[in-house]
Structures are given as C-alpha cells and as structure tokens.
Write a protein that holds these residues in place. Structure first.
Motif, short mmCIF file in Angstrom:
data_model
loop_
_atom_site.label_atom_id
_atom_site.label_comp_id
_atom_site.label_asym_id
_atom_site.label_seq_id
_atom_site.Cartn_x
_atom_site.Cartn_y
_atom_site.Cartn_z
N MET A 1 35.31 -56.33 -35.96
CA MET A 1 35.80 -55.87 -37.53
C MET A 1 35.23 -55.40 -38.26
O MET A 1 34.84 -55.56 -39.43
CB MET A 1 34.85 -58.02 -38.14
N ARG A 11 40.45 -57.02 -51.84
CA ARG A 11 41.22 -58.49 -51.75
C ARG A 11 40.62 -59.23 -51.98
O ARG A 11 40.29 -60.29 -52.53
CB ARG A 11 42.76 -59.16 -51.09
N ARG A 12 40.29 -59.60 -50.41
CA ARG A 12 38.48 -60.65 -50.58
C ARG A 12 37.68 -60.51 -51.54
O ARG A 12 37.12 -61.59 -51.21
CB ARG A 12 38.11 -60.02 -49.26
N THR A 14 38.83 -60.53 -54.66
CA THR A 14 39.05 -61.81 -55.98
C THR A 14 39.22 -62.85 -55.39
O THR A 14 38.62 -63.76 -56.21
CB THR A 14 40.19 -61.10 -56.06
N LEU A 15 39.55 -63.34 -54.17
CA LEU A 15 38.90 -64.62 -53.31
C LEU A 15 37.77 -65.09 -53.43
O LEU A 15 37.62 -66.45 -53.79
CB LEU A 15 39.78 -64.48 -52.24
N ALA A 18 37.09 -65.89 -57.49
CA ALA A 18 37.74 -67.23 -56.98
C ALA A 18 37.27 -68.35 -56.87
O ALA A 18 37.02 -69.21 -57.51
CB ALA A 18 39.03 -66.77 -56.58
N ALA A 19 37.17 -68.16 -55.78
CA ALA A 19 36.05 -69.49 -55.30
C ALA A 19 34.41 -69.37 -55.66
O ALA A 19 34.22 -70.57 -56.37
CB ALA A 19 36.15 -69.26 -53.56
N ALA A 22 35.06 -70.81 -58.61
CA ALA A 22 35.60 -72.81 -58.51
C ALA A 22 33.92 -73.46 -58.57
O ALA A 22 34.08 -74.76 -59.09
CB ALA A 22 36.27 -73.26 -57.72
N SER A 23 33.71 -72.92 -57.38
CA SER A 23 32.35 -73.73 -57.42
C SER A 23 31.65 -74.00 -58.49
O SER A 23 30.72 -74.91 -58.70
CB SER A 23 31.38 -73.34 -56.23
N LEU A 26 32.95 -75.77 -60.96
CA LEU A 26 32.51 -77.81 -59.97
C LEU A 26 30.81 -78.14 -60.80
O LEU A 26 30.88 -79.60 -60.95
CB LEU A 26 32.59 -77.81 -58.98
N LYS A 99 14.34 -93.13 -55.32
CA LYS A 99 15.32 -93.76 -54.75
C LYS A 99 14.76 -93.19 -53.15
O LYS A 99 15.28 -94.99 -52.06
CB LYS A 99 16.93 -93.87 -54.56
N GLY A 226 24.61 -99.16 -49.90
CA GLY A 226 24.18 -97.78 -48.54
C GLY A 226 23.45 -97.95 -47.27
O GLY A 226 24.33 -98.30 -46.54
#
Lengths: 468, 327
Positions: A1, A11-12, A14-15, A18-19, A22-23, A26, A99, A226
């Motif tokens: 590797m 590229r990785r 950018t990935l 992006a991820a 996104a998180s 969220l 709780k 629950g």
C-alpha cells in the motif's frame, strides 16, 4: 500500500473532504433540530410569600444537587417548582435529569460521587440501593419525616421504608387504573361507561358486534418502550390481579410470599389474555395481536382519534401524549378524549393501581435536609401544581386541588384521596430489578409477540426471582 | 483555588482552559528539557519519561478495570461473595443467554463477510469508472452516521402499519405496492436479527470499500500488465491477481469489522432493545450489569466477549507483522 501515485492521493483527499463535509452537514442538521422545546415560559404565578420558608433558614451560597429520571419539559417544570425555595432561602438547586438514571445511579454511588438528592422512580430500586449501599443512603431527616407523617398516608410512608427505617419521601404520583376513550364516539354509538368488569367485557363484545368489518376494534394497545418494552403489559397484569385476586393476594404476589406462577396469578394472566391476546378485540388500527409488542406505548392510544378503536388502558400521564399528537385536542369529560376508571369486579370493588417517585438523600448537610423537607411539604406540591399545566399529581394531602390545572389531574387526585378506593403501588416497581425491570417485562413481551403460553411465561418469571 | 475548580461564566472557563494548556506545555517542556539536556542520561530514564505516564494511565484505565471485571465475574451480584463459575454456567446454560450467544455468533460471521464482500465488489466495479468519486462518496456516507442514528433511521425503514393504513416504512410500502401483506420485520425471530445485521453492513461496507479501493490502487501496474499480456482478464484477473495482491488489506478489513461487530450494542438497543430474541452479548452485558444490577453476570458476559475478541486480535496482529516483513 506504499506505492500511491500523486494523483490518486489527491483524489483521495477530495474524497475525504467530501465525506468530511457531508458528515459536518449532518452534524449541523442534527444540531439545528434542538432548542425548539423551550417554549413554555412558566414561573410561579403568584407572588411567593417567604414567611413559609423561614423555617429552612438562610442557605445563601449553598448548593444542593438533584439527580432524577425526569427530563425535557417535565424537567423544566421541576426546576420551576424550586424557584420559591431558591428565592427565599438563597440556596441553589442544581438539577440533572437522565434517562439512564437507573443504570447510572449505582455507578455514581460506587464511584463516590452520589448526588445530594435522587428521585427514585421505583421502591424496588430504593430497596436495592439500601441493600447494596447501606453506608451511602441517608435515613430521612426529622423535618422531612414529620412532613411524611403529617401529609401522607401510612401506605405511602411504607413504600419509602426499608427494614423499619424511612429512607425516602414520596414526591409525585400517578394513577394507572384508567381507560382512555373518546366521549363523542361513545355518545354516537350509544355506549355507557361500564361500572363492572363484566360490563366492560360486554361493551367490548358489543363493539365487535357493531363493527363487523373488523377494521374497528374495541381495544388498542402498545407496549414498546425501548429496553423497557413490556412495562405497560405488566401494568395491565397488575390491574387485573387486583381485580381477580384482590389486594391481599396482590401484596403476597408482590412480596413473593406466593410464587409468581400461583394459580390465582395464572387466572389473572388468562383474564388479561382474554383482551390483549384476543384477535377480535385488539389491536384497532394497528394490526394483529403481535403489533402490541412493536407499537410504542406513547402511540398506543392514537387510533382512538381516527375512530379505529374505542378504548386504551393507560395511566393519567398519558394525557400529555394527546397534546403531543395534536395540540388542539382537549382532554376533558366533554372534550375529544377522556378516561374512565377501569372498573372492578363489582361496582363496590374499587382497587386503584398507581405509581410515583421517591426522594432519597445521600448526604445529610443542613441545606440538603432543608430541601428534602421542602420537597415533602405542601408548599412544594402547590408550587409544582401551579407550574404544571397537566400530568402531575401528588399523594400529599396538603395539596390544594384547585391548583391542579387539568381536569384529568383533578379526577386522578380525587380518586387517589378517596377512601373508598383501595390503592396499591405498581407491583413491578416493587419487585427486585431482575424481575420488575427484567423478566416480567421481557416475558410479557414474549407472551404477546410470539404467543408464548401463560404457563411458560409465569414459570420463566418465577425461575428468575433472585434467591437472595 | 475556587475559581479554578468551579469557574463562573465563559471568562472563568476560558481562564481555566488557558491554565490547563499552560500546564501541559510546561510539563511537556520540562520532560523534553530533562531528557534532552544532560548527555549522560541512561536509556531507561528516557524510556520511562516518555512511556511512563502512558503506562500508568493504561494500567489505571485499562488493566485495573479489566482485572477487576474478571474478578467480579466470579462473584455474586454485588461482588460480596465468591460463587465460582456460577455466572458462567448461567451465561452458557440459560435459554435466553444461549439465544444471545447464538445471535452474537451470527453477527460476527455474517457482518464481516458480507460487508467485506460488498465493499470489495463495489471497489472493483467503481475503480477508474466515470462516477468513481460520486459512487464512493455515496457508499462511504453511512460511515459518518452514528450507530444510534442509523438504528433510528432503519427503524423507520422497517416500520409496520396494517395494510389498511398509510405506510410509513419504505420496505412495507414496497410490499404494499407489490400487492403483498406488510411484514413486521423486527418481530419474528430469527429473521429479525438479519434485519438488524443489514444496518451494520450498511455502515461497514463503506469502510471496507475505502480500504480495499486503496489497496487495489496500490497493486503494481507491471503485475497487472504482465497478467494482461498473458491473456488474463475479467473474473480471472479478479480471482488470480486482485484478491491475492490485496490479501493483507482483506484480512485487516475482515478482522477490524469482526471486532467492531462483537461490540455491537447501539443498533440492537436502539431498534429492539434486545427484545424478540435479538439481544447480543454487549447489549445483554449492559442490561444485566447496569439495569438489573446483576454485576457478576454482567462481568461474566464481558469476559466472554473479551475472550472471543482475543483470537481475532492475535490473528490481526500476526497478519500485520507478516505484511511488514514482506515490505
């Protein structure tokens, strides 16, 4: 590797960006969802008369920590009810609700960071704490104990007593022996409120006969909650034991003086099964019998609003769920929903099932004792009633019923203080945790979900009863 | 000291934070200075200065609780009386615990295999395709969602309403569209365990895909070209070149997911609470030890979990070592 080319590394990256983005999005989305619930602006309406609080002395700069299961809006109402005490004595009450309370409290005691005051939702938990941590829990102080003697009945005092020592004082209360229904639906169909168990069953059969399509059922129920899934079914069971076997047998059953699979208990379970496991009678608007196990208890009664079922057995605190479903619903005898008393075998036979929280202290500093005494006094009960729009009562006989704001709470308080009703505390809450918060819940769930036989259920619960 | 232990307001808290950072810098500086300054310091002092604090913390935070748990597993529910192997006997013989162990076995076999396989296929298929970035982001996204969040989302996917009512759950809506009866996915054992497992696979496939895609990229071009010249392509390329070349990565992915799966707790607790025969060891351990106060039994379950993880970790470490040696 190791042989990564420059372009793929870029590229990785950018990935990854992006991820990561996104998180982050969220997380932000999750964050923006909160903070909307603080709409109720409650503070004690009347001006506080500090004369009643002089007995507690000057507690300026002192802090008392409180730990409990009560969260969200109810927690805000709790904190609002401490305001008169804080204002008049100068003490600070640090409230924390969780709780995970039942799991966390023993951990906190073991680690030496017990709260000053804890609200125990079950007498069974109180007994476990006293047995496991006798050095940590404090007997109730003089002032609070005097309040209990003066304002509570002997049985409520008994729930906070372990081996002859008073360890906890009652706080809130609720009444469980109620059946929710829609007054207008009953009126339209010409049904009367049943006054005996037989009438209740006749009414159920009548509803089945009047609705031949099979879409509308007399009962609806939901027991999912629950990991506490099953507790509403244990309440059903307790209510019926009180009716078919009577309060004396109920006490023996709760204290394990008769085995869990005693024939009298088996009769009660069969009686519950006549309703909950009868395909004809349940589960209105929700599906077949097994849906009881997967329907959230909070949503169990909702089909009443859609006219898909007529009755839903649940405690007084369920009234908050109606306003959660639709804020325009009115909970009143002539409103959209109301509840009638789950009848006894005869009209004179009036057992009443209920529950409540208990206050225990883990330190005996003067300010903690003062606050403990305050919580057991009528002043607190009245302060709490005046900041709570609905869903709270107390067994404190110094409580002014006029201050209770919802008609449901007034009715529940009336029953709770009515001598003709035989009150019994929630049985599973009194049993050891391995049964009351363990096998009783799980086996009742299995009983409904996978049609486990009455006998197998009772034997399994009996087998799980701790030997020591 | 009051302002330090019990700060008021934002200013006070900021001040405490600054003090903490300063303290950290001073301590680290001191260690570095002491280690660096005198030339004749023996090697063990250097090692102790750097590794010592970590070792102490590990001993306090990991080793002691671990040993304590093992001890507790031989004691009764409050830890006051020795009961020998009773807790283990209970854990292995009572019906409900046998279901728990069976479920854990299903989880730990199915999740790593399926998610690695899916990740591998996906990585090969999208490799150097036009939509690679988008496709990879798509499958990687669930990794960013917490297990509790995923559990709640999937609970809605499986939501049941009778056929006469409007459906909320996607799966049942599809069934209704197809003219079938809606199903209670989370109710009937043992199928419900597989519906829970699907959630874990949904989360983990992205992780497998990421690692395996990187490993596939790292296969030397000359090997691939040599294979092409020999006329290998398609499935045979995958079977004889790709998979053997990324074997170390496959092992790491499989074992990492297996360890993560053994610990699975959030999904089960959020979606079924361990009801309907779906409980797994980690969930049962929590319920027993903390909810029901059966500390001994809970500890025994934790120890069983610990023993189950050991072979996987040993295998993982050995594979990593072998991979290092090859390099």
């Amino acid at each position: 590797m190791t042989r990564t080319t420059r372009t793929s590394a870029a590229r990785r990256r950018t990935l990854a960006v992006a991820a990561g983005g996104a998180s982050l999005a969220l997380v932000l989305a999750a964050c923006s969802g909160g903070g909307g619930g603080g709409g109720d602006d409650e503070s004690p309406s009347a001006e506080v008369d500090c004369a009643d609080y002089e007995q507690y002395g000057d507690l300026s700069g002192k802090t008392v920590t409180v730990y409990s299961t009560i969260v969200d809006t109810e927690a805000e109402q709790q904190q609002a009810s401490y305001e008169p005490f804080e204002e008049c004595t100068g003490a600070t009450i640090e409230y924390e609700g969780s709780k995970e309370f039942e799991a966390q409290l023993p951990v906190r005691i073991q680690s030496g960071s017990a709260p000053d005051i804890a609200y125990l939702p079950q007498p069974g938990l109180l007994r476990r704490i006293v047995a496991d941590f006798p050095d940590a829990i404090q007997p109730v102080g003089e002032d609070a104990a005097a309040n209990v003697d003066q304002y509570y009945t002997e049985s409520w005092k008994e729930y906070g007593t372990v081996d002859g020592t008073l360890y906890a004082t009652p706080l809130g209360a609720n009444v469980k022996s109620f059946v929710w229904y829609s007054p207008s639906m009953f009126a339209d169909a010409g049904y009367e409120i049943p006054t005996t168990w037989d009438e209740l069953m006749e009414l159920s059969d009548q509803i089945v006969a009047d609705n031949p399509g099979g879409d509308v059922k007399p009962w609806c129920a939901g027991i999912a909650s629950g990991e506490a899934t099953g507790w509403p079914a244990t309440d059903w069971m307790e209510d019926v034991v009180l009716r078919t076997a009577g309060p004396e047998v109920y006490d023996q059953w709760v204290n394990h003086e008769i085995p869990f699979n005693d024939p009298q208990i088996a009769t009660a379970l069969a009686t519950v099964g006549d309703v909950l496991k009868n395909e004809e009678l349940v589960n209105g608007g929700l599906g077949d019998v097994s849906t009881i196990a997967t329907t959230e208890f909070t949503e169990g009664g909702y089909p009443i609003i859609d006219g898909l079922c007529y009755m839903h057995r649940q405690a007084t605190f369920y009234q908050a769920n109606w306003t959660t479903l639709d804020p325009d619903l009115t909970v009143a005898e002539d409103g959209d929903v109301w509840a009638f008393y789950l009848p006894g075998e005869t009209a004179d036979d009036k057992p009443l099932l209920g529950g409540g929280e208990f206050v225990a202290a883990f330190t005996d500093r003067p300010e903690v004792q003062a606050f403990h005494a305050y919580l057991s006094s009528p002043e607190w009960s009245n302060a709490k009633a005046s900041v709570t729009p609905q869903g709270w009562i107390s067994a404190n006989n110094g409580l002014d019923p006029e201050l209770l704001q919802s008609p449901m709470d007034q009715q529940a308080y009336e029953l709770l203080t009515d001598e003709s009703y035989t009150f019994r505390f929630d049985g599973s809450d009194m049993m050891p945790a391995a049964v009351g918060a363990g096998s009783f819940w799980t086996e009742m769930t299995e009983w409904i979900a996978s049609d486990k036989s009455d006998e197998a259920v009772l034997d399994a619960i009996e087998a799980s009863w701790p030997t020591s | 000291m009051d302002w330090l232990l019990d700060p008021d307001g934002t200013g006070g808290k900021l001040a405490v934070m600054l003090v903490a950072i300063l303290l950290f810098v001073v301590v680290m500086g001191l260690i570095l200075f002491l280690v660096d300054r005198p030339r004749r310091v023996p090697g063990w002092v250097v090692a102790l200065a750097f590794a010592g604090p970590a070792v102490v913390m590990l001993a306090f935070g990991l080793l002691y609780p671990g040993l304590r748990t093992i001890r507790d597993s031989f004691y009764n529910r409050t830890g006051s009386a020795f009961v020998g192997l009773d807790n283990y006997v209970t854990a292995f013989t009572r019906d409900e615990f046998q279901i728990v162990l069976r479920n854990t076995a299903i989880w730990v076999i199915v999740v790593p295999l399926v998610s690695t396989l899916l990740g591998l296929i996906y990585a090969v298929v999208v490799d150097r395709s036009r939509f690679e970035k988008f496709a990879k982001t798509l499958i990687f996204m669930p990794m960013a969602i917490s297990m509790v969040g995923a559990g709640i989302i999937w609970k809605f996917m499986y939501e049941y309403k009778p056929a006469s009512q409007p459906q909320i759950g996607l799966f049942n809506q599809v069934l209704v569209w197809l003219g079938l009866e809606p199903q209670q996915f989370l109710l009937s054992a043992p199928a419900n365990t597989f519906f829970l497992i699907l959630v874990m696979i949904w989360i983990q496939a992205g992780f497998a895909m990421t690692i395996l895609a990187a490993a596939i990229r790292a296969i030397p071009d000359d090997i691939v070209e040599a294979a092409r010249l020999d006329g290998v392509g398609g499935m045979r390329m995958f079977r004889y070149i790709t998979v053997p070349s990324i074997r170390p990565a496959l092992v790491v992915v499989l074992t990492t997911i297996a360890i993560g799966t053994l610990k699975v707790f959030d999904i089960v607790r959020t979606m079924t609470g361990g009801r309907f025969e779906t409980s797994v060891v980690a969930n049962e351990f929590y319920t027993q030890a903390l909810r029901q106060g059966e500390q001994g039994l809970g500890a025994a379950l934790a120890v069983i979990l610990f023993v189950l993880v050991i072979p996987i970790i040993v295998y993982n470490v050995r594979q990593l070592k072998q991979a290092e040696e090859i390099r």
